[in-house]
Design a protein around this motif. Structure first.
Motif, PDB file in Angstrom:
ATOM      1  N   THR A 177       0.808  -1.216   0.000  1.00 52.66           N
ATOM      2  CA  THR A 177       0.000   0.000   0.000  1.00 52.66           C
ATOM      3  C   THR A 177       0.847   1.274   0.000  1.00 52.66           C
ATOM      4  N   GLU A 178       2.086   1.178  -0.429  1.00 53.01           N
ATOM      5  CA  GLU A 178       2.957   2.340  -0.430  1.00 53.01           C
ATOM      6  C   GLU A 178       2.414   3.461  -1.318  1.00 53.01           C
ATOM      7  N   TYR A 179       2.690   4.697  -0.936  1.00 51.40           N
ATOM      8  CA  TYR A 179       2.210   5.860  -1.693  1.00 51.40           C
ATOM      9  C   TYR A 179       3.013   6.046  -2.972  1.00 51.40           C
ATOM     10  N   ASN A 180       4.327   5.926  -2.872  1.00 51.49           N
ATOM     11  CA  ASN A 180       5.198   6.062  -4.045  1.00 51.49           C
ATOM     12  C   ASN A 180       5.258   4.713  -4.755  1.00 51.49           C
ATOM     13  N   ARG A 181       4.505   4.594  -5.833  1.00 53.28           N
ATOM     14  CA  ARG A 181       4.355   3.307  -6.491  1.00 53.28           C
ATOM     15  C   ARG A 181       5.076   3.291  -7.840  1.00 53.28           C
ATOM     16  N   PHE A 182       5.711   2.158  -8.109  1.00 58.56           N
ATOM     17  CA  PHE A 182       6.338   1.896  -9.408  1.00 58.56           C
ATOM     18  C   PHE A 182       5.919   0.487  -9.788  1.00 58.56           C
ATOM     19  N   SER A 183       4.831   0.404 -10.549  1.00 60.30           N
ATOM     20  CA  SER A 183       4.174  -0.886 -10.772  1.00 60.30           C
ATOM     21  C   SER A 183       5.068  -1.919 -11.429  1.00 60.30           C
ATOM     22  N   LYS A 184       5.898  -1.495 -12.380  1.00 59.23           N
ATOM     23  CA  LYS A 184       6.773  -2.464 -13.045  1.00 59.23           C
ATOM     24  C   LYS A 184       7.672  -3.166 -12.028  1.00 59.23           C
ATOM     25  N   GLY A 185       8.129  -2.421 -11.044  1.00 56.03           N
ATOM     26  CA  GLY A 185       8.945  -3.013  -9.991  1.00 56.03           C
ATOM     27  C   GLY A 185       8.110  -3.853  -9.037  1.00 56.03           C
ATOM     28  N   ILE A 186       6.919  -3.375  -8.699  1.00 59.39           N
ATOM     29  CA  ILE A 186       6.043  -4.107  -7.778  1.00 59.39           C
ATOM     30  C   ILE A 186       5.639  -5.445  -8.376  1.00 59.39           C
ATOM     31  N   PHE A 187       5.298  -5.457  -9.670  1.00 54.29           N
ATOM     32  CA  PHE A 187       4.924  -6.706 -10.332  1.00 54.29           C
ATOM     33  C   PHE A 187       6.034  -7.748 -10.211  1.00 54.29           C
ATOM     34  N   SER A 188       7.275  -7.292 -10.321  1.00 55.41           N
ATOM     35  CA  SER A 188       8.404  -8.219 -10.218  1.00 55.41           C
ATOM     36  C   SER A 188       8.698  -8.590  -8.766  1.00 55.41           C
ATOM     37  N   TRP A 189       8.567  -7.613  -7.872  1.00 54.82           N
ATOM     38  CA  TRP A 189       8.952  -7.818  -6.470  1.00 54.82           C
ATOM     39  C   TRP A 189       8.087  -8.868  -5.784  1.00 54.82           C
ATOM     40  N   VAL A 190       6.794  -8.922  -6.113  1.00 53.57           N
ATOM     41  CA  VAL A 190       5.912  -9.865  -5.423  1.00 53.57           C
ATOM     42  C   VAL A 190       6.233 -11.314  -5.784  1.00 53.57           C
ATOM     43  N   GLY A 191       7.023 -11.504  -6.829  1.00 53.70           N
ATOM     44  CA  GLY A 191       7.398 -12.868  -7.199  1.00 53.70           C
ATOM     45  C   GLY A 191       6.361 -13.531  -8.081  1.00 53.70           C
ATOM     46  N   PHE A 192       6.129 -14.828  -7.881  1.00 57.91           N
ATOM     47  CA  PHE A 192       5.252 -15.662  -8.694  1.00 57.91           C
ATOM     48  C   PHE A 192       5.859 -15.848 -10.094  1.00 57.91           C
ATOM     49  N   LYS A 193       5.503 -16.932 -10.734  1.00 58.56           N
ATOM     50  CA  LYS A 193       6.026 -17.223 -12.068  1.00 58.56           C
ATOM     51  C   LYS A 193       5.273 -16.401 -13.109  1.00 58.56           C
ATOM     52  N   THR A 194       6.042 -15.758 -13.986  1.00 58.35           N
ATOM     53  CA  THR A 194       5.473 -14.894 -15.020  1.00 58.35           C
ATOM     54  C   THR A 194       5.917 -15.364 -16.395  1.00 58.35           C
ATOM     55  N   HIS A 195       4.973 -15.469 -17.294  1.00 54.74           N
ATOM     56  CA  HIS A 195       5.255 -15.825 -18.691  1.00 54.74           C
ATOM     57  C   HIS A 195       5.211 -14.551 -19.524  1.00 54.74           C
ATOM     58  N   TRP A 196       6.226 -14.375 -20.381  1.00 54.17           N
ATOM     59  CA  TRP A 196       6.330 -13.149 -21.168  1.00 54.17           C
ATOM     60  C   TRP A 196       5.924 -13.384 -22.621  1.00 54.17           C
ATOM     61  N   ILE A 197       5.167 -12.416 -23.145  1.00 57.73           N
ATOM     62  CA  ILE A 197       4.774 -12.408 -24.559  1.00 57.73           C
ATOM     63  C   ILE A 197       5.302 -11.131 -25.192  1.00 57.73           C
ATOM     64  N   SER A 198       5.952 -11.274 -26.331  1.00 60.65           N
ATOM     65  CA  SER A 198       6.506 -10.108 -27.028  1.00 60.65           C
ATOM     66  C   SER A 198       5.635  -9.734 -28.222  1.00 60.65           C
ATOM     67  N   TYR A 199       5.557  -8.441 -28.485  1.00 57.77           N
ATOM     68  CA  TYR A 199       4.846  -7.975 -29.675  1.00 57.77           C
ATOM     69  C   TYR A 199       5.473  -6.665 -30.154  1.00 57.77           C
ATOM     70  N   LYS A 200       5.238  -6.349 -31.394  1.00 57.25           N
ATOM     71  CA  LYS A 200       5.820  -5.146 -31.975  1.00 57.25           C
ATOM     72  C   LYS A 200       5.091  -3.904 -31.477  1.00 57.25           C
ATOM     73  N   ASN A 201       5.817  -2.794 -31.460  1.00 54.56           N
ATOM     74  CA  ASN A 201       5.239  -1.544 -30.979  1.00 54.56           C
ATOM     75  C   ASN A 201       4.050  -1.129 -31.835  1.00 54.56           C
ATOM     76  N   ILE A 202       2.992  -0.681 -31.179  1.00 55.12           N
ATOM     77  CA  ILE A 202       1.768  -0.258 -31.858  1.00 55.12           C
ATOM     78  C   ILE A 202       1.500   1.207 -31.521  1.00 55.12           C
ATOM     79  N   GLU A 203       1.151   1.994 -32.526  1.00 58.42           N
ATOM     80  CA  GLU A 203       0.866   3.401 -32.310  1.00 58.42           C
ATOM     81  C   GLU A 203      -0.529   3.583 -31.695  1.00 58.42           C
TER      82      GLU A 203
END
Length: 316
Positions: A177-203
């Protein structure tokens, strides 16, 4: 099965009708393939255009649409947190309203989670940054290299906030519940197994990006300060190094004067050294100040966001 679409919005009046149409198409696929119902949770981050009016229209014609409107602009991080907090789904997806995060990937993401129970998250990353300004791309790549060197929390280069998560994963995020949030870091910090999908940049399908170089720079500083204390150690190391260098310099000056009668250099060199040391001191104070500022905002315990209106208010 209930799937929640969490969609932070800031001045997305033009994008919302297009996004809603695509989201409905994806929800129909999820219903046919997985018998899954969907809810759309839009978080209006204090928009200055007609975003809220558009959300009211969507709510009137579709009771699956829910929305929360902030009293002012609190930032995307607050929007993501509010959306996750109000999502009721067994699975929760976070994505942008500008369709840079393609909803068409969601059936594939849900399929992976249902078939691979050891995973709790499917995340996305961009293969390339085609279409972005060159300077912005270079600094983005540099940021990921720096933060992965400094932090024990690994953050994938090109990672997006577009994710499909299990209820367990979402609950773990909400425990932070921290006030200063950085979601990309939080998603990684909590752990759990994550599967990554890559895609090309879309405008973007409509509107203009709300991120400029300065806002991205501030966001990167938030990320580094939020997930690493190495800069503080670096400031200490720099201070010790400067003290050692100054001590050695004094010995050299004294020996030259005693042994060779060499006069001490004049004021230009002295001023240069003073400016260098002064600059290093201010730099280190700035690093300490960044962490102190974070502590200051945290201990005030102010709410992460303030709600002005929700879909339950039935405002016209």
């Amino acid at each position: 099965m209930l799937v929640s679409f969490v969609v932070p919005c800031y001045n997305e009046e033009e994008s919302l009708p297009i996004f809603y149409k695509e989201a409905c198409h994806v929800s129909d696929i999820l219903r046919k393939e997985y018998q899954a119902e969907a809810e759309f949770i839009f978080i209006d981050d204090g928009s200055s255009d007609g975003t809220v009016k558009e959300l009211r229209k969507l709510r009137k014609k579709d009771d699956r649409v829910r929305f929360i409107s902030f009293s002012r602009n609190f930032g995307k991080e607050a929007g993501l947190y509010a959306g996750l907090k109000n999502a009721e789904g067994d699975y929760v997806a976070t994505l942008d309203a500008d369709l840079q995060d393609p909803p068409s990937l969601m059936p594939e993401m849900l399929r992976f989670l249902t078939e691979n129970k050891e995973y709790d998250c499917v995340a996305t990353r961009r293969e390339t940054r085609k279409g972005e300004p060159l300077v912005r791309s270079l600094f983005a790549k540099l940021f990921y290299k720096i933060i992965n060197k400094l932090s024990g929390t690994e953050i994938m280069d090109g990672a997006r906030d577009f994710r499909f998560m299990t209820r367990k994963f979402v609950d773990a995020i909400l425990d932070l519940t921290e006030y200063n949030r950085f979601s990309k870091g939080i998603f990684s910090w909590v752990g759990f197994k994550t599967h990554w999908i890559s895609y090309k940049n879309i405008e973007r399908v409509a509107g203009k990006t709300k991120w400029n170089f300065w806002s991205l720079f501030r966001y990167s500083i938030e990320g580094i300060a939020g997930f690493s204390t190495v800069p503080l150690a670096f400031a200490s190391f720099l201070g010790v190094f400067c003290c050692d260098a100054a001590f050695i310099g004094i010995i050299i000056v004294v020996l030259r004067a005693l042994l060779f009668g060499d006069p001490v250099a004049g004021w230009p060199s002295m001023i240069s050294i003073i400016l260098l040391i002064g600059g290093l001191q201010l730099f280190c104070i700035g690093i300490v100040g960044e962490y102190l500022a974070k502590t200051y905002t945290e201990v005030k315990h102010r709410p992460i966001y303030i709600i002005k209106e929700t879909d339950e208010d039935n405002l016209e």
